[in-house]
Design an enzyme around this catalytic site. Structure first.
Site, PDB file in Angstrom:
ATOM      1  N   GLU A  31     -17.782  -5.029  24.367  1.00 36.87           N
ATOM      2  CA  GLU A  31     -16.953  -6.232  24.431  1.00 36.87           C
ATOM      3  C   GLU A  31     -15.707  -6.138  23.555  1.00 36.87           C
ATOM      4  OE1 GLU A  31     -21.198  -7.542  25.302  1.00 36.87           O
ATOM      5  OE2 GLU A  31     -20.209  -6.299  23.780  1.00 36.87           O
ATOM      6  N   HIS A  55     -28.250 -16.599  24.196  1.00 36.50           N
ATOM      7  CA  HIS A  55     -27.202 -16.449  25.195  1.00 36.50           C
ATOM      8  C   HIS A  55     -26.421 -17.747  25.429  1.00 36.50           C
ATOM      9  CE1 HIS A  55     -29.191 -12.700  25.869  1.00 36.50           C
ATOM     10  NE2 HIS A  55     -28.514 -12.406  26.961  1.00 36.50           N
ATOM     11  N   HIS A 104       0.845  -1.193   0.000  1.00 36.68           N
ATOM     12  CA  HIS A 104       0.000   0.000   0.000  1.00 36.68           C
ATOM     13  C   HIS A 104       0.883   1.247   0.000  1.00 36.68           C
ATOM     14  CE1 HIS A 104      -3.686  -2.346   1.173  1.00 36.68           C
ATOM     15  NE2 HIS A 104      -2.743  -3.165   1.592  1.00 36.68           N
ATOM     16  N   HIS A 106      -4.104   3.094  -3.401  1.00 32.23           N
ATOM     17  CA  HIS A 106      -4.311   2.557  -2.057  1.00 32.23           C
ATOM     18  C   HIS A 106      -3.587   1.242  -1.827  1.00 32.23           C
ATOM     19  CE1 HIS A 106      -6.246   0.733   1.422  1.00 32.23           C
ATOM     20  NE2 HIS A 106      -6.752   1.914   1.724  1.00 32.23           N
TER      21      HIS A 106
END
Length: 672
Positions: free
Chosen positions: A416, A478, A35, A269
């Site tokens: 999380e 869950h 890149h 890029h």
């Protein structure tokens, strides 16, 4: 936007900046992979930061008070490698020429432990920024621990380069929100605002007001209109260093700067410019066409000033450190112990004793273990993603980590992914042992950061509760099914699913001593019988990964029952039933596949002898992978579907996790 042609009489600074650009361009061209655009656009910013602000010593990349530099947009790795080489780190020009090649020190994206001076592995966008939040938290906590009053012992900054892609990622948003809330003023992010993504202009998918968003996160925000305006870049960095809040500096840059045909284009890029465009770019910036990897002697001399400057800075800090040591001998002793990654002498004596308890959930046993060890382990800190009462991660009597104080109890909020990334940043301090808790099923939200923890082999501990369908009424949303198999497949990762409180304490002991990667403690919501040594002499042998918990009562075993976690007690009940019917049965507790696999083959053969082909594995999660241990003649009782919302005991029974079903399955294996 057209690129201004550089003057034919480049001054030294401009030559230095262009050296950064063309080391990146030439390396990508030689590899035909990489890149080039980002290094070309951010070279001026990097030059200002690394020559005027970054406090570092190339000859000692582990100096404790060095500033941390994190390349969150890690695809632009050649910019970092060029900086490391030019400023005098142990990274030769040959390594620059071997960019992205087999066993080079210049991999495609920065990798911690592979290249001197690389502070963290980056590449998955947003991870670097989020990890840097953990680094800033570590700085704040360690400084509070060792210099609660007076002049700070650790006053380094954390600098981050980040791109549009980083800021689009959810983990960066989570982490930025947390950093603003905690007032991490030592964190400075420079945003490469080049308006280009791989698919084209960022307006295709990203039109928000970034500075307004970060201002809402309680960040200090600044803007530099021209990424080549060295004076404005320096002024912004000076202002950022004075801020008591984290700072985002948005700098308008031009990807592929200097390339006549690919500037401000996604074509610059993620691919080499091509020989013709490289030649045109060198001509445009008045750079010699030959040789490749050209470094003007004056430029090298200029950048290598980082060595004496860094050595002087470290020496000055060492003097301050020794003065501090003379006044605080006890803290100095603690520093030496933590810095050497040693635990206190006889620390195991503080592990809790569960011999007087009949039943307890392993999540509760984990919390008791944390609180038993916390008073002697100030390096142990952590928290939960807003689930501390359920995960039992709270250190009683210890303060919380807030904007005003750096306590040991961290409230990560429902973040999380940012939690896991921040744990990595704290672990990279090489002094702290961080832990983070959530429900096991929610590791789906944090997998990317957990994978980087494993890739870097850093010591992070995950407290993952509600480990199976046994959690009950919360239901299939869950109840984890496939998560255990996924993490068992992850290299450098230790997964421990303890059968009871004793194995839980032993699992914590293992995790605290294990320095070569993350440890997952997979814990139950429901109460489990405590397996006492008086009845089971080998109980708690987590250090071997698997062990004979209960031997066959009549001679050599005909059947081996292998179980983990809550299913171990079921296996013991099935053993009683089988033995009463004349089937000689051994029960093996296998809390960790990875630890067991690392044992000598003779030990593994003792626990699971090849002569016994009737093996039944019992685990209330996916059966994937168990064939390794049960063999072609065995069977697995596990989950082949998602769970169900029902009381835990009923869910286990209806889905086949009963002693009767286990015994029946085992007997079928003995039929001709």
């Amino acid at each position: 936007m057209p690129v201004a042609v550089a003057s034919k009489k480049n001054n030294l600074v401009q030559e230095a900046i262009n050296t950064l650009r063309f080391l990146a361009v030439d390396a990508v061209e030689k590899a035909n992979s990489g890149h080039p655009g980002m290094p070309m656009g951010m070279a001026s910013i990097a030059h200002v930061l690394w020559t005027k602000f970054l406090n570092h010593n190339p000859k000692n990349p582990k100096w404790p008070n060095r500033d941390r530099f994190v390349l969150s947009n890690g695809h632009g790795s050649m910019l970092l490698y060029a900086l490391l080489h030019l400023t005098g780190y142990d990274l030769s020009l040959e390594e620059i020429k071997n960019f992205r090649q087999w066993h080079s020190k210049t991999p495609g994206h920065p990798e911690y432990g592979e290249t001197p001076g690389v502070e963290t592995t980056t590449g998955p966008l947003g991870q670097g920024l989020a990890t840097a939040v953990g680094m800033a938290m570590a700085q704040k906590y360690l400084n509070s621990l060792f210099t609660p009053k007076g002049k700070p012992l650790l006053d380094h900054h954390v600098y981050v380069f980040a791109g549009d892609g980083c800021l689009m990622e959810g983990v960066a948003s989570e982490a930025a929100s947390l950093a603003g809330h905690l007032g991490l003023g030592k964190m400075i992010v420079i945003y490469d605002d080049n308006h280009i993504s791989i698919e084209g202009h960022t307006e295709l998918a990203f039109t928000e007001d970034v500075l307004a968003r970060f201002k809402a996160y309680k960040w200090n925000t600044l803007r530099v209109k021209d990424g080549n305006d060295l004076q404005s870049i320096a002024k912004a960095l000076q202002l950022a260093k004075k801020s008591k809040q984290p700072t985002l500096i948005a700098v308008r840059t031009h990807i592929g700067y200097g390339s006549p045909n690919k500037v401000d284009s996604h074509d610059a890029h993620g691919a080499a410019l091509g020989k013709e465009e490289v030649a045109a770019t060198k001509q445009n910036l008045n750079w010699p066409a030959e040789p490749d990897f050209y470094i003007p002697e004056m430029v090298e001399t200029f950048y290598r000033q980082a060595i004496p400057k860094g050595e002087a800075a470290e020496q000055a800090w060492n003097k301050r450190f020794e003065e501090w040591s003379a006044h605080h001998p006890e803290l100095r002793a603690l520093w030496d112990r933590m810095a050497s990654r040693q635990l206190p002498e006889n620390w195991r004596r503080h592990l809790p004793d569960f011999s007087t308890i009949d039943k307890v959930a392993t999540r509760v046993a984990s919390g008791q273990t944390i609180n038993a060890l916390a008073p002697i382990l100030p390096e142990l800190l952590g928290g939960s993603a807003d689930l501390a009462p359920s995960n039992n991660t709270f250190i009683k009597g210890a303060p919380s980590f807030t904007k005003k104080q750096a306590g040991r109890n961290i409230h990560f909020g429902v973040r999380e992914h940012a939690m896991a990334a921040a744990l990595n940043g704290m672990a990279l301090s090489d002094m702290l042992i961080p832990y983070g808790g959530t429900f096991f099923n929610f590791t789906d939200y944090m997998k990317g950061a957990m994978r980087l923890s494993a890739l870097m082999k850093v010591q992070t501990i995950y407290v993952l509760t509600h480990d199976s369908i046994g959690l009950g009424e919360d239901g299939p949303t869950h109840q984890p099914i496939e998560q255990l198999a996924a993490f068992r497949a992850m290299p450098n990762t230790i997964v421990i699913r303890p059968a009871d409180a004793n194995e839980t304490a032993a699992a914590w002991a293992f995790a605290l001593e294990h320095r070569r990667g993350p440890v997952l403690l997979v814990l139950s919501r429901q109460n489990l019988p405590v397996l006492r040594e008086s009845q089971y002499p080998e109980a708690g042998r987590v250090d071997r990964g698997a062990y004979i918990l209960s031997e066959a009562k009549s001679g050599q075993p005909q059947i081996i029952l292998i179980a983990t976690g809550s299913e171990v007690s079921l296996a013991l009940n099935a053993q009683i039933k089988l033995e009463s019917e004349g089937y000689s049965t051994r029960v093996v507790s296998m809390p960790s596949w990875e630890i067991f696999q690392s044992q000598p083959s003779f030990y593994r053969d003792q626990v699971l002898p090849h002569s016994v082909r009737a093996r039944v594995a019992i685990e209330a999660l996916s059966t994937f992978g168990w064939e390794r241990w049960v063999g072609s003649g065995g069977a697995v009782i596990g989950m082949h579907s998602f769970g169900v919302s029902a009381p835990g005991a009923q869910a286990m029974e209806k889905l086949g996790f009963t002693a009767d079903n286990i015994a029946q399955k085992a007997k079928q294996l003995l039929q001709p």
